[in-house]
Design a protein around this motif. Structure first.
Motif, PDB file in Angstrom:
ATOM      1  N   PHE A   1       0.811  -1.206   0.000  1.00  0.00           N
ATOM      2  CA  PHE A   1       0.000   0.000   0.000  1.00  0.00           C
ATOM      3  C   PHE A   1       0.853   1.270   0.000  1.00  0.00           C
ATOM      4  CE2 PHE A   1      -3.641  -2.600   0.700  1.00  0.00           C
ATOM      5  CZ  PHE A   1      -4.748  -1.806   0.420  1.00  0.00           C
ATOM      6  N   PHE A   2       2.146   1.139   0.359  1.00  0.00           N
ATOM      7  CA  PHE A   2       3.052   2.287   0.376  1.00  0.00           C
ATOM      8  C   PHE A   2       4.394   1.893  -0.215  1.00  0.00           C
ATOM      9  CE2 PHE A   2       0.114   2.784   3.931  1.00  0.00           C
ATOM     10  CZ  PHE A   2      -0.379   4.064   3.706  1.00  0.00           C
ATOM     11  N   ASP A   3       5.059   2.861  -0.866  1.00  0.00           N
ATOM     12  CA  ASP A   3       6.402   2.574  -1.360  1.00  0.00           C
ATOM     13  C   ASP A   3       7.415   2.815  -0.246  1.00  0.00           C
ATOM     14  OD1 ASP A   3       6.856   5.329  -1.199  1.00  0.00           O
ATOM     15  OD2 ASP A   3       6.662   5.666  -3.353  1.00  0.00           O
ATOM     16  N   ALA A   4       8.680   2.685  -0.549  1.00  0.00           N
ATOM     17  CA  ALA A   4       9.727   2.773   0.476  1.00  0.00           C
ATOM     18  C   ALA A   4       9.785   4.139   1.150  1.00  0.00           C
ATOM     19  CB  ALA A   4      11.086   2.448  -0.142  1.00  0.00           C
ATOM     20  N   SER A   5       9.306   5.175   0.448  1.00  0.00           N
ATOM     21  CA  SER A   5       9.337   6.526   1.015  1.00  0.00           C
ATOM     22  C   SER A   5       8.085   6.852   1.829  1.00  0.00           C
ATOM     23  CB  SER A   5       9.484   7.558  -0.116  1.00  0.00           C
ATOM     24  OG  SER A   5       8.300   7.615  -0.899  1.00  0.00           O
ATOM     25  N   GLY A   6       7.123   5.914   1.856  1.00  0.00           N
ATOM     26  CA  GLY A   6       5.887   6.146   2.596  1.00  0.00           C
ATOM     27  C   GLY A   6       4.775   6.741   1.763  1.00  0.00           C
ATOM     28  N   LYS A   7       5.000   6.821   0.453  1.00  0.00           N
ATOM     29  CA  LYS A   7       3.978   7.371  -0.444  1.00  0.00           C
ATOM     30  C   LYS A   7       2.985   6.282  -0.828  1.00  0.00           C
ATOM     31  CE  LYS A   7       3.463   9.938  -4.791  1.00  0.00           C
ATOM     32  NZ  LYS A   7       2.467   9.027  -5.385  1.00  0.00           N
ATOM     33  N   SER A   8       1.697   6.599  -0.806  1.00  0.00           N
ATOM     34  CA  SER A   8       0.656   5.632  -1.148  1.00  0.00           C
ATOM     35  C   SER A   8       0.765   5.203  -2.602  1.00  0.00           C
ATOM     36  CB  SER A   8      -0.724   6.245  -0.899  1.00  0.00           C
ATOM     37  OG  SER A   8      -1.742   5.408  -1.407  1.00  0.00           O
ATOM     38  N   THR A   9       0.501   3.920  -2.834  1.00  0.00           N
ATOM     39  CA  THR A   9       0.502   3.376  -4.201  1.00  0.00           C
ATOM     40  C   THR A   9      -0.904   3.314  -4.787  1.00  0.00           C
ATOM     41  OG1 THR A   9       0.320   1.109  -3.353  1.00  0.00           O
ATOM     42  CG2 THR A   9       2.554   1.977  -3.716  1.00  0.00           C
ATOM     43  N   ILE A  10      -1.886   3.845  -4.088  1.00  0.00           N
ATOM     44  CA  ILE A  10      -3.269   3.746  -4.552  1.00  0.00           C
ATOM     45  C   ILE A  10      -3.457   4.378  -5.925  1.00  0.00           C
ATOM     46  CG2 ILE A  10      -5.576   4.732  -4.120  1.00  0.00           C
ATOM     47  CD1 ILE A  10      -5.262   3.845  -1.218  1.00  0.00           C
ATOM     48  N   ASN A  11      -2.697   5.451  -6.214  1.00  0.00           N
ATOM     49  CA  ASN A  11      -2.844   6.090  -7.521  1.00  0.00           C
ATOM     50  C   ASN A  11      -1.824   5.593  -8.543  1.00  0.00           C
ATOM     51  OD1 ASN A  11      -0.702   7.335  -6.250  1.00  0.00           O
ATOM     52  ND2 ASN A  11      -1.270   9.424  -6.864  1.00  0.00           N
ATOM     53  N   ASP A  12      -1.301   4.385  -8.323  1.00  0.00           N
ATOM     54  CA  ASP A  12      -0.475   3.745  -9.347  1.00  0.00           C
ATOM     55  C   ASP A  12      -1.285   3.676 -10.654  1.00  0.00           C
ATOM     56  OD1 ASP A  12       1.992   1.648  -9.783  1.00  0.00           O
ATOM     57  OD2 ASP A  12       0.191   0.972 -10.833  1.00  0.00           O
ATOM     58  N   PRO A  13      -0.656   3.919 -11.798  1.00  0.00           N
ATOM     59  CA  PRO A  13      -1.404   3.924 -13.063  1.00  0.00           C
ATOM     60  C   PRO A  13      -2.253   2.673 -13.295  1.00  0.00           C
ATOM     61  CG  PRO A  13       0.799   4.791 -13.412  1.00  0.00           C
ATOM     62  CD  PRO A  13       0.759   4.300 -12.003  1.00  0.00           C
ATOM     63  N   LYS A  14      -1.761   1.515 -12.886  1.00  0.00           N
ATOM     64  CA  LYS A  14      -2.541   0.289 -13.079  1.00  0.00           C
ATOM     65  C   LYS A  14      -3.781   0.274 -12.188  1.00  0.00           C
ATOM     66  CE  LYS A  14      -0.581  -2.399 -16.185  1.00  0.00           C
ATOM     67  NZ  LYS A  14      -1.330  -2.952 -17.342  1.00  0.00           N
ATOM     68  N   ASN A  15      -3.668   0.816 -10.980  1.00  0.00           N
ATOM     69  CA  ASN A  15      -4.843   0.916 -10.112  1.00  0.00           C
ATOM     70  C   ASN A  15      -5.878   1.865 -10.705  1.00  0.00           C
ATOM     71  OD1 ASN A  15      -3.974  -0.885  -8.131  1.00  0.00           O
ATOM     72  ND2 ASN A  15      -2.988   0.698  -6.893  1.00  0.00           N
ATOM     73  N   VAL A  16      -5.411   2.988 -11.239  1.00  0.00           N
ATOM     74  CA  VAL A  16      -6.312   3.945 -11.885  1.00  0.00           C
ATOM     75  C   VAL A  16      -7.001   3.287 -13.077  1.00  0.00           C
ATOM     76  CG1 VAL A  16      -6.455   6.141 -13.124  1.00  0.00           C
ATOM     77  CG2 VAL A  16      -4.952   5.936 -11.132  1.00  0.00           C
ATOM     78  N   GLU A  17      -6.257   2.503 -13.808  1.00  0.00           N
ATOM     79  CA  GLU A  17      -6.808   1.802 -14.972  1.00  0.00           C
ATOM     80  C   GLU A  17      -7.960   0.895 -14.581  1.00  0.00           C
ATOM     81  OE1 GLU A  17      -4.832  -1.597 -17.628  1.00  0.00           O
ATOM     82  OE2 GLU A  17      -3.895   0.362 -17.991  1.00  0.00           O
ATOM     83  N   LEU A  18      -7.800   0.189 -13.461  1.00  0.00           N
ATOM     84  CA  LEU A  18      -8.874  -0.706 -12.998  1.00  0.00           C
ATOM     85  C   LEU A  18     -10.120   0.090 -12.611  1.00  0.00           C
ATOM     86  CD1 LEU A  18     -10.318  -2.034 -10.243  1.00  0.00           C
ATOM     87  CD2 LEU A  18     -10.005  -3.430 -12.263  1.00  0.00           C
TER      88      LEU A  18
END
Length: 417
Positions: free
Chosen positions: A199-216
């Motif tokens: 759910f978060f990358d190494a810097s603590g940023k959320s991955t929810i808006n990853d392009p593949k998630n947006v695509e879904l």
């Protein structure tokens, strides 16, 4: 000799353990009472006082009891609110007792992992008993008529939904949960589709808006009113399951909790379930449902007796009885060979998916105090806007990600990470 109020056995060698069931009701209360009878027969010096509490109010009940110093000895809990109990320092860590009892290898590893991730100190404050899993419920008869197999990939899913839709005849390929409870289901779809493993990358940023998630999100929203009923924008659990049971829907995303509803409405010969499809990279990525289990409260004066009760309920026989009755995934590994589990296709296949060595588990950040409000209050109305074409999938995902990143930063600062 000490009395029960002073802790430990009374003068007669007996003591009472108070147990709060976190999901009391007509279906589960009798089940608990039967298991408690078995425990008391095996442990005649321990009496268990059962208190059934509706799931909707149990979190508030616990918070009130903690503040007032009136907690039970044992409580039912799930990882969805376990973090709050741990943060209030209300629970007893169970790691040492589990080690002394030789139970480390008895439980499904991903269940244990989910529980430990809730606590900032990485300790185990809940002994797992069962879990749920999001699945695709599908109409076997409609799939057979169309000569289709259950969707193994997301491409299969979107293709099947289109093929199984005949709107003029009020037949739809899918139903979207647009009302209460929509966001967690959407999250499980997003990460199942994208294959993003945290759910978060190494810097603590959320991955929810990853392009593949947006695509879904875009693809799901594009189904609305074309391959789904228009009423879906307000669908909660009850409406969605009733709609599926009414026979107008070919595929419904829910979890094992609707097993009895679906079988009763459609018949076991017409309905089945399959885990969410593989990610676009070919990997099965699962966002686990909250793990159910039992906790011991720190204020208990009967911790040894409480542990005996907790351990009894987690052992093979009781764990098998419980999960067979409620249709959930048993936490005890020894139950996996039981005949009932092989006969209950949805539970059997869910357990197989969870324990497969190739499955990637992406636990939701239940440890964040804001997670519940973000998913249940903040983002629900915005998802409805996406369905109605009033907000883009990217804007929705960016807003969601910003809220999660901020919550993670606050948590990291608080725990000194």
């Amino acid at each position: 000799c000490g009395s029960e109020d002073e802790g430990g056995p009374g003068a007669d060698g007996k003591e009472t353990v108070t147990f709060w069931d976190n999901n009391g009701g007509p279906d589960r209360t009798p089940l608990w009472q039967g298991l408690i009878d078995e425990f008391q027969t095996a442990n005649p010096n321990i009496t268990v006082k059962y208190v059934g509490i509706p799931s909707a109010s149990v979190q508030q009940k616990y918070d009130t009891a903690i503040a007032g110093g009136g907690t039970p000895d044992v409580g039912g809990a799930t990882t969805s609110y376990l973090g709050g109990l741990v943060a209030q320092k209300a629970l007893e860590p169970l790691d040492e007792r589990i080690s002394q009892a030789g139970l480390e290898s008895k439980f499904v590893p991903s269940f244990v992992e989910s529980i430990k991730k809730v606590a900032s100190d990485g300790k185990l404050y809940e002994l797992p008993t069962s879990a749920n899993l999001d699945v695709l419920w599908y109409r076997k008869d409609l799939f057979d008529q169309a000569k289709l197999k259950p969707p193994a990939t997301w491409d299969d899913f979107f293709s099947d939904v289109t093929k199984l839709t005949d709107a003029p005849k009020n037949q739809y390929g899918f139903t979207i949960r647009g009302g209460a409870g929509a966001i967690f289901q959407l999250l499980t779809e997003m990460y199942s589709y994208s294959g993003v493993n945290s759910f978060f990358d190494a810097s603590g940023k959320s991955t929810i808006n990853d392009p593949k998630n947006v695509e879904l999100i875009q693809k799901i929203a594009a189904l609305y009113k074309k391959s789904t009923p228009a009423a879906d924008v307000n669908n909660d659990f009850t409406k969605m399951v009733a709609q599926f049971g009414g026979g107008s829907i070919a595929i419904m995303h829910h979890n094992l909790g609707s097993t009895s509803n679906n079988v009763k409405a459609l018949g076991a010969e017409k309905v089945a379930a399959t885990p969410l499809p593989l990610a676009t990279n070919g990997v099965r990525t699962i966002v686990p449902n909250p793990v159910d289990g039992l906790v011991i409260f720190k204020a208990s004066k009967h911790k040894d007796a409480a542990w005996k009760f907790v351990q009894f309920m987690a052992q093979k026989s009781a764990n098998s009885t419980w999960n067979k009755a409620v249709g959930q995934i048993p936490a005890n590994n020894e139950v996996s060979g039981e005949s009932w589990l092989q006969e209950q296709q949805p539970v059997r296949d869910a357990l197989k998916a969870i324990t497969d060595s190739g499955t990637v588990s992406v636990p939701a950040p239940y440890y964040l105090p804001e997670f519940s409000a973000i998913t249940k209050t903040d983002m629900g109305p915005l998802f409805q806007k996406v369905l109605l074409g009033q907000m883009t999938a990217k804007a929705f995902a960016d807003t969601f990600a910003d809220k999660m990143t901020e919550a993670q930063a606050k948590y990291t600062k608080r725990v000194g990470g």
